[in-house]
Design a protein around this motif. Sequence first.
Motif, PDB file in Angstrom:
ATOM      1  N   LEU A 112      56.689 -66.771 -77.428  1.00 54.91           N
ATOM      2  CA  LEU A 112      57.051 -68.131 -77.026  1.00 54.91           C
ATOM      3  C   LEU A 112      57.428 -68.990 -78.224  1.00 54.91           C
ATOM      4  O   LEU A 112      57.037 -68.719 -79.356  1.00 54.91           O
ATOM      5  N   THR A 113      58.169 -70.048 -77.944  1.00 53.47           N
ATOM      6  CA  THR A 113      58.441 -71.049 -78.973  1.00 53.47           C
ATOM      7  C   THR A 113      57.144 -71.807 -79.243  1.00 53.47           C
ATOM      8  O   THR A 113      56.200 -71.752 -78.448  1.00 53.47           O
ATOM      9  N   LYS A 114      57.086 -72.506 -80.347  1.00 50.06           N
ATOM     10  CA  LYS A 114      55.878 -73.246 -80.703  1.00 50.06           C
ATOM     11  C   LYS A 114      55.501 -74.256 -79.617  1.00 50.06           C
ATOM     12  O   LYS A 114      54.333 -74.430 -79.269  1.00 50.06           O
ATOM     13  N   LYS A 115      56.505 -74.920 -79.066  1.00 49.99           N
ATOM     14  CA  LYS A 115      56.262 -75.939 -78.037  1.00 49.99           C
ATOM     15  C   LYS A 115      55.682 -75.299 -76.778  1.00 49.99           C
ATOM     16  O   LYS A 115      54.708 -75.798 -76.196  1.00 49.99           O
ATOM     17  N   ASN A 116      56.274 -74.193 -76.346  1.00 48.61           N
ATOM     18  CA  ASN A 116      55.777 -73.512 -75.149  1.00 48.61           C
ATOM     19  C   ASN A 116      54.411 -72.873 -75.382  1.00 48.61           C
ATOM     20  O   ASN A 116      53.566 -72.820 -74.486  1.00 48.61           O
ATOM     21  N   GLU A 117      54.199 -72.380 -76.598  1.00 49.84           N
ATOM     22  CA  GLU A 117      52.901 -71.786 -76.934  1.00 49.84           C
ATOM     23  C   GLU A 117      51.799 -72.841 -76.852  1.00 49.84           C
ATOM     24  O   GLU A 117      50.717 -72.588 -76.311  1.00 49.84           O
ATOM     25  N   GLN A 118      52.076 -74.039 -77.371  1.00 49.08           N
ATOM     26  CA  GLN A 118      51.089 -75.118 -77.326  1.00 49.08           C
ATOM     27  C   GLN A 118      50.819 -75.540 -75.889  1.00 49.08           C
ATOM     28  O   GLN A 118      49.677 -75.830 -75.510  1.00 49.08           O
ATOM     29  N   TYR A 119      51.856 -75.539 -75.061  1.00 51.08           N
ATOM     30  CA  TYR A 119      51.707 -75.891 -73.642  1.00 51.08           C
ATOM     31  C   TYR A 119      50.763 -74.908 -72.950  1.00 51.08           C
ATOM     32  O   TYR A 119      49.835 -75.306 -72.237  1.00 51.08           O
ATOM     33  N   MET A 120      50.969 -73.613 -73.178  1.00 52.69           N
ATOM     34  CA  MET A 120      50.147 -72.603 -72.512  1.00 52.69           C
ATOM     35  C   MET A 120      48.702 -72.628 -73.011  1.00 52.69           C
ATOM     36  O   MET A 120      47.771 -72.396 -72.243  1.00 52.69           O
ATOM     37  N   MET A 121      48.502 -72.927 -74.278  1.00 50.76           N
ATOM     38  CA  MET A 121      47.148 -73.044 -74.809  1.00 50.76           C
ATOM     39  C   MET A 121      46.420 -74.226 -74.180  1.00 50.76           C
ATOM     40  O   MET A 121      45.238 -74.144 -73.836  1.00 50.76           O
ATOM     41  N   SER A 122      47.147 -75.333 -74.013  1.00 57.69           N
ATOM     42  CA  SER A 122      46.554 -76.517 -73.380  1.00 57.69           C
ATOM     43  C   SER A 122      46.273 -76.258 -71.904  1.00 57.69           C
ATOM     44  O   SER A 122      45.253 -76.703 -71.369  1.00 57.69           O
ATOM     45  N   LEU A 126      58.421 -67.702 -68.710  1.00 60.99           N
ATOM     46  CA  LEU A 126      58.763 -68.528 -69.864  1.00 60.99           C
ATOM     47  C   LEU A 126      59.547 -67.763 -70.921  1.00 60.99           C
ATOM     48  O   LEU A 126      60.527 -68.281 -71.483  1.00 60.99           O
ATOM     49  N   VAL A 127      59.113 -66.537 -71.212  1.00 61.28           N
ATOM     50  CA  VAL A 127      59.802 -65.736 -72.217  1.00 61.28           C
ATOM     51  C   VAL A 127      61.270 -65.550 -71.836  1.00 61.28           C
ATOM     52  O   VAL A 127      62.171 -65.575 -72.687  1.00 61.28           O
ATOM     53  N   GLU A 128      61.509 -65.374 -70.559  1.00 55.86           N
ATOM     54  CA  GLU A 128      62.879 -65.187 -70.074  1.00 55.86           C
ATOM     55  C   GLU A 128      63.671 -66.493 -70.063  1.00 55.86           C
ATOM     56  O   GLU A 128      64.807 -66.556 -70.534  1.00 55.86           O
ATOM     57  N   ARG A 129      63.045 -67.564 -69.550  1.00 52.85           N
ATOM     58  CA  ARG A 129      63.767 -68.834 -69.349  1.00 52.85           C
ATOM     59  C   ARG A 129      63.967 -69.620 -70.641  1.00 52.85           C
ATOM     60  O   ARG A 129      64.893 -70.439 -70.720  1.00 52.85           O
ATOM     61  N   GLN A 130      63.101 -69.425 -71.632  1.00 53.52           N
ATOM     62  CA  GLN A 130      63.242 -70.213 -72.857  1.00 53.52           C
ATOM     63  C   GLN A 130      64.492 -69.819 -73.649  1.00 53.52           C
ATOM     64  O   GLN A 130      64.945 -70.554 -74.522  1.00 53.52           O
ATOM     65  N   ARG A 131      65.030 -68.655 -73.312  1.00 55.43           N
ATOM     66  CA  ARG A 131      66.269 -68.231 -73.980  1.00 55.43           C
ATOM     67  C   ARG A 131      67.415 -69.178 -73.692  1.00 55.43           C
ATOM     68  O   ARG A 131      68.348 -69.306 -74.491  1.00 55.43           O
ATOM     69  N   SER A 132      67.376 -69.801 -72.542  1.00 53.12           N
ATOM     70  CA  SER A 132      68.431 -70.748 -72.183  1.00 53.12           C
ATOM     71  C   SER A 132      68.035 -72.178 -72.523  1.00 53.12           C
ATOM     72  O   SER A 132      68.656 -73.137 -72.060  1.00 53.12           O
ATOM     73  N   GLY A 133      66.952 -72.319 -73.310  1.00 47.84           N
ATOM     74  CA  GLY A 133      66.557 -73.643 -73.776  1.00 47.84           C
ATOM     75  C   GLY A 133      65.563 -74.372 -72.895  1.00 47.84           C
ATOM     76  O   GLY A 133      65.186 -75.507 -73.193  1.00 47.84           O
ATOM     77  N   GLU A 134      65.122 -73.750 -71.811  1.00 47.27           N
ATOM     78  CA  GLU A 134      64.165 -74.404 -70.919  1.00 47.27           C
ATOM     79  C   GLU A 134      62.761 -74.369 -71.516  1.00 47.27           C
ATOM     80  O   GLU A 134      62.367 -73.404 -72.171  1.00 47.27           O
ATOM     81  N   THR A 135      62.010 -75.438 -71.265  1.00 53.07           N
ATOM     82  CA  THR A 135      60.644 -75.523 -71.780  1.00 53.07           C
ATOM     83  C   THR A 135      59.632 -75.421 -70.641  1.00 53.07           C
ATOM     84  O   THR A 135      59.972 -75.599 -69.464  1.00 53.07           O
TER      85      THR A 135
END
Length: 227
Positions: free
Chosen positions: A23-33, A59-68
């Motif tokens: 995950l991106t840093k932003k998405n990783e922080q979201y999942m941890m929270s 998320l791993v799939e969708r973040q490729r297109s820039g989705e958070t």
Amino acid sequence: MEEVQVNSTLSKKEENSTLIKKLTKKNEQYMMSLNKALVERNVPETKKEELVNEMLHNLVERQRSGETARQLYGTVTECADKIVAKPTKEQEGPSENWKIALDGGLMIGGLFSIITGLSGLFNNVEGSSLGLITTLLNFIAGGLVILWISKNMPDRKNPKKGGMFRYILVSTVGMLSLMIVMTGSMMVIPPIVNIPLNAISNIIIGALAFVAKYFAKRKLNIRGGLF
């Protein structure tokens, strides 16, 4: 495009640890929270890991297109509340027998202890009519009786399960059995073994039982009992 490939033999928890690194840093922080929020809401570990696993794959799939994660699932609080509110197959049916018995036993045992304690307190009786062994038997027998009664409750969706007459009969027999256990233990077990409890002790035991019932029902998500 990179494909997400995870060894199918891994447990959900191990698989999640692998996926979260993608995950991106932003998405990783979201999942941890989100994980912290689900723990605070007492979501069972198995259910939590399965839900997180599904979200991570997405998320791993969708973040490729820039989705958070925020765009897909809303705020952490909103997502956690939706997960808790959404019923699962496990939540739709009654809990395991031991959980229902535990809940009922704490209720019946605690109720008898408080009533006995208050009666002794207001009547200035030094020792209650219930001894230590009798009190313990009230918790055990009470749990079994409540379990038996709950299993025979009328079901409007399934009339063949049992009617109101059966429910009343089982309830009556169950409560009479509980009274026989209580009075029988007081008559058979000598005071030197069935140590008499004073009024304050009974009230404290009853209060602790109700506190334990509250936390057990919340922590174990007990469903299907009478109370």
